[in-house]
Design a protein around this motif. Structure first.
Motif, PDB file in Angstrom:
ATOM      1  N   GLY A  30       0.822  -1.195   0.000  1.00 34.28           N
ATOM      2  CA  GLY A  30       0.000   0.000   0.000  1.00 34.28           C
ATOM      3  C   GLY A  30       0.860   1.250   0.000  1.00 34.28           C
ATOM      4  N   ILE A  31       0.374   2.307  -0.658  1.00 34.79           N
ATOM      5  CA  ILE A  31       1.114   3.566  -0.749  1.00 34.79           C
ATOM      6  C   ILE A  31       0.169   4.725  -0.463  1.00 34.79           C
ATOM      7  CG2 ILE A  31       2.555   5.070  -2.178  1.00 34.79           C
ATOM      8  CD1 ILE A  31       3.087   2.675  -4.011  1.00 34.79           C
ATOM      9  N   VAL A  32       0.665   5.680   0.333  1.00 41.31           N
ATOM     10  CA  VAL A  32      -0.026   6.954   0.500  1.00 41.31           C
ATOM     11  C   VAL A  32       0.827   8.011  -0.201  1.00 41.31           C
ATOM     12  CG1 VAL A  32      -1.022   8.629   2.092  1.00 41.31           C
ATOM     13  CG2 VAL A  32      -0.909   6.207   2.732  1.00 41.31           C
ATOM     14  N   PHE A  33       0.313   8.564  -1.277  1.00 38.19           N
ATOM     15  CA  PHE A  33       1.011   9.622  -2.005  1.00 38.19           C
ATOM     16  C   PHE A  33       0.635  10.971  -1.403  1.00 38.19           C
ATOM     17  CE2 PHE A  33       0.192   6.319  -5.313  1.00 38.19           C
ATOM     18  CZ  PHE A  33       1.502   6.017  -5.643  1.00 38.19           C
ATOM     19  N   GLY A  34       1.617  11.834  -1.180  1.00 32.32           N
ATOM     20  CA  GLY A  34       1.329  13.141  -0.621  1.00 32.32           C
ATOM     21  C   GLY A  34       2.043  14.246  -1.368  1.00 32.32           C
ATOM     22  N   THR A  35       1.323  15.331  -1.650  1.00 25.31           N
ATOM     23  CA  THR A  35       1.939  16.485  -2.300  1.00 25.31           C
ATOM     24  C   THR A  35       1.205  17.760  -1.937  1.00 25.31           C
ATOM     25  OG1 THR A  35       2.528  17.508  -4.445  1.00 25.31           O
ATOM     26  CG2 THR A  35       0.561  16.131  -4.395  1.00 25.31           C
ATOM     27  N   PRO A  36       1.943  18.859  -1.773  1.00 24.25           N
ATOM     28  CA  PRO A  36       1.279  20.148  -1.704  1.00 24.25           C
ATOM     29  C   PRO A  36       0.760  20.524  -3.099  1.00 24.25           C
ATOM     30  CG  PRO A  36       3.579  20.280  -0.959  1.00 24.25           C
ATOM     31  CD  PRO A  36       3.403  18.975  -1.657  1.00 24.25           C
ATOM     32  N   ILE A  37      -0.120  21.489  -3.139  1.00 25.64           N
ATOM     33  CA  ILE A  37      -0.592  22.019  -4.411  1.00 25.64           C
ATOM     34  C   ILE A  37       0.160  23.311  -4.715  1.00 25.64           C
ATOM     35  CG2 ILE A  37      -2.567  22.938  -5.669  1.00 25.64           C
ATOM     36  CD1 ILE A  37      -2.662  19.923  -5.203  1.00 25.64           C
ATOM     37  N   TYR A  38       0.874  23.300  -5.831  1.00 26.27           N
ATOM     38  CA  TYR A  38       1.593  24.480  -6.298  1.00 26.27           C
ATOM     39  C   TYR A  38       1.003  24.892  -7.648  1.00 26.27           C
ATOM     40  CZ  TYR A  38       5.463  23.482  -2.983  1.00 26.27           C
ATOM     41  OH  TYR A  38       6.244  23.248  -1.864  1.00 26.27           O
ATOM     42  N   PHE A  39       0.502  26.110  -7.752  1.00 25.63           N
ATOM     43  CA  PHE A  39      -0.038  26.605  -9.013  1.00 25.63           C
ATOM     44  C   PHE A  39      -1.064  25.658  -9.632  1.00 25.63           C
ATOM     45  CE2 PHE A  39       3.987  28.946  -8.707  1.00 25.63           C
ATOM     46  CZ  PHE A  39       3.522  30.244  -8.877  1.00 25.63           C
ATOM     47  N   GLY A  40      -1.945  25.144  -8.802  1.00 23.14           N
ATOM     48  CA  GLY A  40      -3.059  24.359  -9.309  1.00 23.14           C
ATOM     49  C   GLY A  40      -2.801  22.880  -9.504  1.00 23.14           C
ATOM     50  N   GLY A  41      -1.633  22.388  -9.128  1.00 19.78           N
ATOM     51  CA  GLY A  41      -1.350  20.964  -9.320  1.00 19.78           C
ATOM     52  C   GLY A  41      -0.284  20.475  -8.360  1.00 19.78           C
ATOM     53  N   GLU A  42       0.107  19.214  -8.542  1.00 20.36           N
ATOM     54  CA  GLU A  42       1.141  18.627  -7.707  1.00 20.36           C
ATOM     55  C   GLU A  42       2.481  19.322  -7.939  1.00 20.36           C
ATOM     56  OE1 GLU A  42       0.369  17.350 -11.412  1.00 20.36           O
ATOM     57  OE2 GLU A  42      -0.770  16.266  -9.885  1.00 20.36           O
TER      58      GLU A  42
ATOM     59  N   GLU B 259     -13.843  26.027   0.414  1.00 21.01           N
ATOM     60  CA  GLU B 259     -14.748  26.710  -0.527  1.00 21.01           C
ATOM     61  C   GLU B 259     -13.996  27.145  -1.779  1.00 21.01           C
ATOM     62  OE1 GLU B 259     -16.222  26.554   3.462  1.00 21.01           O
ATOM     63  OE2 GLU B 259     -14.382  27.530   2.719  1.00 21.01           O
ATOM     64  N   GLN B 260     -12.805  27.676  -1.600  1.00 24.39           N
ATOM     65  CA  GLN B 260     -11.994  28.071  -2.753  1.00 24.39           C
ATOM     66  C   GLN B 260     -11.582  26.863  -3.576  1.00 24.39           C
ATOM     67  OE1 GLN B 260      -9.044  30.124  -0.417  1.00 24.39           O
ATOM     68  NE2 GLN B 260      -9.792  32.147  -1.030  1.00 24.39           N
ATOM     69  N   MET B 261     -11.287  25.757  -2.904  1.00 32.53           N
ATOM     70  CA  MET B 261     -10.933  24.533  -3.612  1.00 32.53           C
ATOM     71  C   MET B 261     -12.065  24.096  -4.536  1.00 32.53           C
ATOM     72  SD  MET B 261      -9.866  20.773  -2.133  1.00 32.53           S
ATOM     73  CE  MET B 261     -11.486  20.037  -2.370  1.00 32.53           C
ATOM     74  N   GLU B 262     -13.285  24.210  -4.055  1.00 27.20           N
ATOM     75  CA  GLU B 262     -14.450  23.862  -4.880  1.00 27.20           C
ATOM     76  C   GLU B 262     -14.577  24.805  -6.058  1.00 27.20           C
ATOM     77  OE1 GLU B 262     -16.550  21.322  -4.701  1.00 27.20           O
ATOM     78  OE2 GLU B 262     -15.461  20.444  -3.015  1.00 27.20           O
ATOM     79  N   GLN B 263     -14.399  26.103  -5.811  1.00 24.41           N
ATOM     80  CA  GLN B 263     -14.526  27.095  -6.877  1.00 24.41           C
ATOM     81  C   GLN B 263     -13.486  26.891  -7.976  1.00 24.41           C
ATOM     82  OE1 GLN B 263     -14.203  30.790  -4.771  1.00 24.41           O
ATOM     83  NE2 GLN B 263     -16.175  30.580  -3.729  1.00 24.41           N
ATOM     84  N   ILE B 264     -12.280  26.559  -7.562  1.00 20.89           N
ATOM     85  CA  ILE B 264     -11.182  26.353  -8.520  1.00 20.89           C
ATOM     86  C   ILE B 264     -11.284  24.994  -9.204  1.00 20.89           C
ATOM     87  CG2 ILE B 264      -8.656  26.276  -8.746  1.00 20.89           C
ATOM     88  CD1 ILE B 264      -8.518  27.973  -6.175  1.00 20.89           C
ATOM     89  N   ARG B 265     -12.099  24.100  -8.632  1.00 19.40           N
ATOM     90  CA  ARG B 265     -12.309  22.754  -9.172  1.00 19.40           C
ATOM     91  C   ARG B 265     -11.020  21.924  -9.131  1.00 19.40           C
ATOM     92  NH1 ARG B 265     -17.228  22.428 -11.728  1.00 19.40           N
ATOM     93  NH2 ARG B 265     -16.592  20.541 -12.824  1.00 19.40           N
ATOM     94  N   TYR B 266     -10.325  22.018  -8.008  1.00 16.34           N
ATOM     95  CA  TYR B 266      -9.102  21.241  -7.845  1.00 16.34           C
ATOM     96  C   TYR B 266      -9.355  19.738  -7.972  1.00 16.34           C
ATOM     97  CZ  TYR B 266      -5.748  24.871  -6.422  1.00 16.34           C
ATOM     98  OH  TYR B 266      -4.874  25.921  -6.400  1.00 16.34           O
TER      99      TYR B 266
END
Length: 225
Positions: free
Chosen positions: A89-101, A144-151
């Motif tokens: 099993g793997i848990v992948f983790g990343t911050p969001i930079y400029f709309g993506g990984e 709420e912003q995440m929803e608006q941006i449709r991440y």
């Protein structure tokens, strides 16, 4: 070596360049949950490795080639890829930079995903075994912003590939929003953020997100995903 070879091996992959940032902390909680369920765990820090993204050499697609089905490049990532593909099993983790990984995480994903992906009508998988995976995303924006941006829509393609390659199941996703980016906001030019609000979210919401990660890791190791 006291390791039990029958124990499940669960890894988390930190796609942040920071070893002690939000992503790393959430992933550590996920691994604690997996350990609580009896798994052997390990955290992989991509920021400590020297590697590139896919070089489009197609060694992994060469019929009869020595690297068929696996990445042909040889660098710090090579043993990591081998270890992950034999995991449970793997848990992948990343911050969001400029709309993506992050670019760091994207380079890693290119190497992990492309080699075992067959160019056939079903986009079938050459991975040596099947196992569940999950994704953790940390970001400064509010839910709420995440929803608006449709991440969620932007990030869905990699999740779909992961499910197809590693287990046929839709990966579980944890979004950690409105993160505390600076240790001292007063030192940085960031007037966009309400310092008091950020501190409140860090105090009240982030521990709840870490608990969700713990439970995710526990489900991953116990076979509930």
């Amino acid at each position: 070596n006291n390791r039990n070879d029958n124990m499940k091996k669960i890894y988390a992959v930190n796609g942040s360049p920071r070893r002690n940032g939000n992503t790393a902390e959430v992933l550590r909680h996920a691994l604690r949950g997996a350990g609580d369920a009896g798994a052997e765990t390990g955290l992989i820090e991509l920021g400590e490795l020297a590697f590139s993204g896919c070089l489009s050499c197609f060694g992994c697609k060469l019929k009869g080639g020595t690297s068929y089905g696996k990445c042909a490049l040889r660098d710090d990532l090579t043993p990591v890829l081998e270890k992950l593909l034999e995991s449970d099993g793997i848990v992948f983790g990343t911050p969001i930079y400029f709309g993506g990984e992050t670019g760091l995480f994207r380079n890693f994903i290119e190497r992990l995903f492309f080699a075992p992906l067959r160019y056939d009508a079903e986009h079938s998988s050459l991975t040596p075994k099947k196992f569940p995976v999950a994704f953790v995303y940390t970001m400064n924006v509010t839910p709420e912003q995440m929803e608006q941006i449709r991440y969620a829509d932007r990030l869905r393609m990699l999740q779909a590939f992961a499910g197809r390659l590693f287990g046929g199941k839709t990966p579980e996703i944890l979004y950690v929003c409105d993160t505390f980016q600076f240790s001292d906001y007063a030192k940085y030019d960031a007037p966009l953020f309400d310092i008091a609000h950020k501190a409140q979210v860090r105090r009240d919401q982030f521990p709840a997100d870490c608990q969700k990660a713990f439970e995710l890791g526990r489900r991953l190791a116990s076979g509930a995903l």
